[in-house]
Design a protein around this motif. Structure first.
Motif, PDB file in Angstrom:
ATOM      1  N   VAL A 108      33.433  53.736  37.214  1.00 30.63           N
ATOM      2  CA  VAL A 108      34.432  53.183  36.294  1.00 30.63           C
ATOM      3  C   VAL A 108      34.165  51.681  36.174  1.00 30.63           C
ATOM      4  CG1 VAL A 108      36.885  52.859  35.824  1.00 30.63           C
ATOM      5  CG2 VAL A 108      36.109  54.918  37.048  1.00 30.63           C
ATOM      6  N   TYR A 109      33.845  51.238  34.966  1.00 28.35           N
ATOM      7  CA  TYR A 109      33.559  49.820  34.728  1.00 28.35           C
ATOM      8  C   TYR A 109      34.845  49.119  34.304  1.00 28.35           C
ATOM      9  CZ  TYR A 109      28.702  51.326  34.852  1.00 28.35           C
ATOM     10  OH  TYR A 109      27.494  51.864  35.236  1.00 28.35           O
ATOM     11  N   VAL A 110      35.162  48.013  34.981  1.00 27.40           N
ATOM     12  CA  VAL A 110      36.435  47.319  34.780  1.00 27.40           C
ATOM     13  C   VAL A 110      36.186  45.844  34.485  1.00 27.40           C
ATOM     14  CG1 VAL A 110      38.631  46.687  35.853  1.00 27.40           C
ATOM     15  CG2 VAL A 110      37.594  48.919  36.352  1.00 27.40           C
ATOM     16  N   ARG A 111      36.907  45.314  33.498  1.00 28.69           N
ATOM     17  CA  ARG A 111      36.855  43.883  33.231  1.00 28.69           C
ATOM     18  C   ARG A 111      37.959  43.195  34.026  1.00 28.69           C
ATOM     19  NH1 ARG A 111      34.267  40.972  29.754  1.00 28.69           N
ATOM     20  NH2 ARG A 111      33.700  42.762  28.456  1.00 28.69           N
ATOM     21  N   LEU A 112      37.585  42.232  34.840  1.00 28.18           N
ATOM     22  CA  LEU A 112      38.551  41.548  35.695  1.00 28.18           C
ATOM     23  C   LEU A 112      39.426  40.593  34.890  1.00 28.18           C
ATOM     24  CD1 LEU A 112      36.312  40.606  38.764  1.00 28.18           C
ATOM     25  CD2 LEU A 112      37.651  42.684  38.396  1.00 28.18           C
ATOM     26  N   LEU A 113      40.599  40.370  35.409  1.00 28.35           N
ATOM     27  CA  LEU A 113      41.490  39.372  34.829  1.00 28.35           C
ATOM     28  C   LEU A 113      41.073  37.987  35.297  1.00 28.35           C
ATOM     29  CD1 LEU A 113      44.884  41.201  35.478  1.00 28.35           C
ATOM     30  CD2 LEU A 113      43.654  41.055  33.295  1.00 28.35           C
ATOM     31  N   LEU A 114      41.464  36.968  34.558  1.00 33.26           N
ATOM     32  CA  LEU A 114      41.180  35.602  34.972  1.00 33.26           C
ATOM     33  C   LEU A 114      41.821  35.344  36.333  1.00 33.26           C
ATOM     34  CD1 LEU A 114      41.659  33.599  31.643  1.00 33.26           C
ATOM     35  CD2 LEU A 114      39.517  34.212  32.775  1.00 33.26           C
ATOM     36  N   GLY A 115      41.038  34.763  37.218  1.00 36.57           N
ATOM     37  CA  GLY A 115      41.545  34.478  38.554  1.00 36.57           C
ATOM     38  C   GLY A 115      41.230  35.562  39.572  1.00 36.57           C
ATOM     39  N   GLN A 116      40.757  36.728  39.096  1.00 34.82           N
ATOM     40  CA  GLN A 116      40.404  37.802  40.020  1.00 34.82           C
ATOM     41  C   GLN A 116      38.937  37.704  40.433  1.00 34.82           C
ATOM     42  OE1 GLN A 116      41.490  41.593  38.233  1.00 34.82           O
ATOM     43  NE2 GLN A 116      43.535  41.469  39.131  1.00 34.82           N
ATOM     44  N   THR A 117      38.641  38.202  41.614  1.00 30.88           N
ATOM     45  CA  THR A 117      37.267  38.212  42.127  1.00 30.88           C
ATOM     46  C   THR A 117      36.919  39.622  42.602  1.00 30.88           C
ATOM     47  OG1 THR A 117      37.965  37.722  44.392  1.00 30.88           O
ATOM     48  CG2 THR A 117      37.533  35.829  42.924  1.00 30.88           C
ATOM     49  N   PRO A 118      35.639  39.949  42.669  1.00 28.85           N
ATOM     50  CA  PRO A 118      35.254  41.256  43.222  1.00 28.85           C
ATOM     51  C   PRO A 118      35.781  41.460  44.643  1.00 28.85           C
ATOM     52  CG  PRO A 118      33.402  40.278  42.061  1.00 28.85           C
ATOM     53  CD  PRO A 118      34.475  39.232  42.117  1.00 28.85           C
ATOM     54  N   LYS A 119      35.850  40.375  45.425  1.00 25.15           N
ATOM     55  CA  LYS A 119      36.333  40.498  46.793  1.00 25.15           C
ATOM     56  C   LYS A 119      37.774  41.006  46.834  1.00 25.15           C
ATOM     57  CE  LYS A 119      36.803  37.940  51.132  1.00 25.15           C
ATOM     58  NZ  LYS A 119      36.603  36.650  51.830  1.00 25.15           N
ATOM     59  N   LEU A 120      38.589  40.586  45.859  1.00 21.16           N
ATOM     60  CA  LEU A 120      39.974  41.059  45.782  1.00 21.16           C
ATOM     61  C   LEU A 120      40.006  42.576  45.645  1.00 21.16           C
ATOM     62  CD1 LEU A 120      43.040  40.329  45.465  1.00 21.16           C
ATOM     63  CD2 LEU A 120      42.623  40.296  43.003  1.00 21.16           C
ATOM     64  N   TRP A 121      39.115  43.110  44.822  1.00 21.25           N
ATOM     65  CA  TRP A 121      39.057  44.552  44.611  1.00 21.25           C
ATOM     66  C   TRP A 121      38.464  45.258  45.824  1.00 21.25           C
ATOM     67  CZ3 TRP A 121      40.207  47.530  40.051  1.00 21.25           C
ATOM     68  CH2 TRP A 121      40.851  46.790  39.059  1.00 21.25           C
ATOM     69  N   GLU A 122      37.513  44.616  46.483  1.00 20.18           N
ATOM     70  CA  GLU A 122      36.956  45.207  47.702  1.00 20.18           C
ATOM     71  C   GLU A 122      38.049  45.412  48.747  1.00 20.18           C
ATOM     72  OE1 GLU A 122      33.904  42.573  48.968  1.00 20.18           O
ATOM     73  OE2 GLU A 122      32.687  42.855  47.166  1.00 20.18           O
TER      74      GLU A 122
END
Length: 362
Positions: free
Chosen positions: A35-49
Motif C-alpha cells: 500500500v503506497y501512502v503519501r505522508l502528511l506535512l510534518g510526518q516521517t517514515p519513522k513515525l509510521w515505523e
C-alpha cells in the motif's frame, strides 16, 4: 484506521483533521500486498515505523513493514498470512561451468512472489537462526550453484564443520576440510595464507581485480556453527581463528575469497566482525534483539519480525534479508535441499584433483 493509530494531523486553529492519502495498492499474492501512502506535512517514515504494530492490528494483518519510496511517499508491506505455505524445491543444477553464475545465485523466493537471488563472488554471507531454523538451506543452495565450478577447479571449498554433521557430505569435494579444533585453526589460517599468496600473484600480474580461473579459483570458506569457532569454543580454537578471521573478512573479497558463516548467537562477543558480512540473513530467532544484531539497527521495527516466526519444521528456511537500495527488510524463504539433492551436488562436483591436503584427507 490512521486516526486510531495516531497517524493524522489536526490543525491547531481550525481543528480540521488531515488524513494521509493512499496512492496505490499492489497485490503480490493472496497473502501479501503493498500500500503506497503519501505522508502528511510534518510526518516521517519513522513515525509510521513506530506505529507498524498498531497498523497490523488495524489491518488484521500478521505484519506490516515500512519502506521509504521517495520523499513524502512510503510503502506499507502488508503480510496478511504466511506467504510461504509450501517447501521450495531447488532448481536443476547447472549443467556446466558456463551455465553457473555466481554473480546471481538462486536461493529461494521472496514474499513478493519473485525469485530470491544474491551474489556470492566478491561477497561474505552471514546466516543466523535458532536450532532447526534451516540455516544450511542457504549454504546448500550456494553450493549447488558452484557444483560444476568445483568439478572444474574454478571453485575450491575450505570447510569448517565443528559439529561433524550437516556438512560432512562435503568432505570428498573439499579442498580442505576440518572438524577437530586444531584442524579448524589450520584450515582458517591456511585460507588466509592462500589470500596472501593471491595478493602477490595479482600484484605480479599487474591486476587490480580478481577474475576466476583455474590458476586463480574462487576460494570459498564455509563455517558451520561460527559461534563455536569465534566465540564460545575452546580458547586455543577461538584465539587461533580470531588471529586471522578479521583480516579474511576485510581483505579476501577483492582477492577471490568469500566466506559463508552460520551461527545461532549473533552477539558482539561471538562475532564482533558481523558488519563485514555484505549479505546477512536472519531466520527464526529466539530473541527480538537478535534481529537488529544481524540485519542492522531498527530492522525489527521496520518489519523484520524473525523472532515471531513459528518454531516448527514447516517454517524452516523462512527469514528476512535487507533490500540494499531501500534498506528495508524483506521476508524470504530458502529452497530446501534433501539428501538426494545433496548427493547430486557431491556427484556433480566430483573432486577433480588427486592431491588433497592433510587436513582435507583426514
Amino acid at each position: 484506521m490512521t486516526e486510531a493509530c495516531g497517524l493524522v494531523t489536526v490543525h491547531r486553529v481550525t481543528g480540521v483533521i488531515s488524513t494521509p492519502r493512499i496512492i496505490r495498492i499492489r497485490s503480490h499474492s493472496p497473502s501479501t500486498e503493498t500500500v503506497y501512502v503519501r505522508l502528511l506535512l510534518g510526518q516521517t517514515p519513522k513515525l509510521w515505523e513506530e506505529a507498524a504494530e498498531a497498523l497490523a492490528v488495524a489491518l488484521k494483518a500478521e505484519r506490516v513493514g515500512i519502506e521509504k519510496v521517495r520523499p513524502q511517499v512510503i510503502a506499507l508491506i502488508v503480510q496478511r498470512s504466511e506467504p510461504f505455505g509450501q517447501v521450495i524445491v531447488p532448481p536443476d543444477l547447472p549443467g556446466d561451468a558456463d551455465a553457473a553464475s555466481l554473480g546471481r545465485v538462486y536461493l529461494g523466493e521472496t514474499e513478493y512472489g519473485n525469485d530470491w537471488h544474491a551474489p556470492l563472488i566478491g561477497q561474505h554471507w552471514l546466516i543466523s537462526g535458532a536450532t532447526g531454523s534451516g540455516k544450511n538451506s542457504v549454504t546448500w543452495m550456494a553450493l549447488r550453484a558452484c557444483a560444476p565450478l568445483i568439478r572444474d577447479g574454478l571453485v575450491r571449498l575450505h570447510v569448517v564443520n565443528p559439529k561433524g554433521t550437516e556438512l560432512n557430505a562435503l568432505r570428498s569435494v573439499s579442498y580442505r576440510y576440518a572438524e577437530a579444533d586444531a584442524d579448524i585453526v589450520d584450515v582458517v589460517s591456511g585460507f588466509w595464507t592462500v589470500m596472501q599468496d593471491r595478493k602477490r600473484v595479482l600484484a605480479e600480474q599487474g591486476r587490480r581485480t580478481f577474475e576466476m580461473s583455474r590458476e586463480t579459483p574462487l576460494d570459498l570458506l564455509i563455517i558451520d556453527e561460527l559461534g563455536a569457532v569465534t566465540g564460545y569454543g575452546d580458547r586455543s580454537l577461538t584465539k587461533g581463528v580470531q588471529a586471522v578471521f578479521p583480516l579474511i573478512l576485510s581483505q579476501a573479497r577483492a582477492l577471490g575469497g568469500s566466506v559463508i558463516g552460520a551461527l545461532q548467537e549473533p552477539t558482539k562477543d561471538v562475532i564482533p566482525q558481523r558488519d563485514l558480512f555484505s549479505l546477512r540473513v536472519c531466520l527464526r530467532a529466539t530473541s527480538a534483539g537478535h534481529v537488529d544484531m544481524v540485519l542492522g539497527e531498527d530492522m525489527r521495527r521496520r518489519g523484520a519480525l524473525a523472532d515471531e516466526i513459528p518454531n516448527e519444521a514447516a517454517s524452516a528456511g523462512i527469514g528476512f534479508v535487507v533490500k540494499q537500495r531501500s534498506r528495508t527488510p524483506m521476508r524470504v524463504r530458502a529452497a530446501y535441499c534433501d539428501d538426494a539433492d545433496i548427493a547430486e551436488l557431491v556427484r556433480v562436483a566430483g573432486w577433480p584433483h588427486t592431491e588433497l591436503s592433510t587436513t582435507a584427507a583426514g
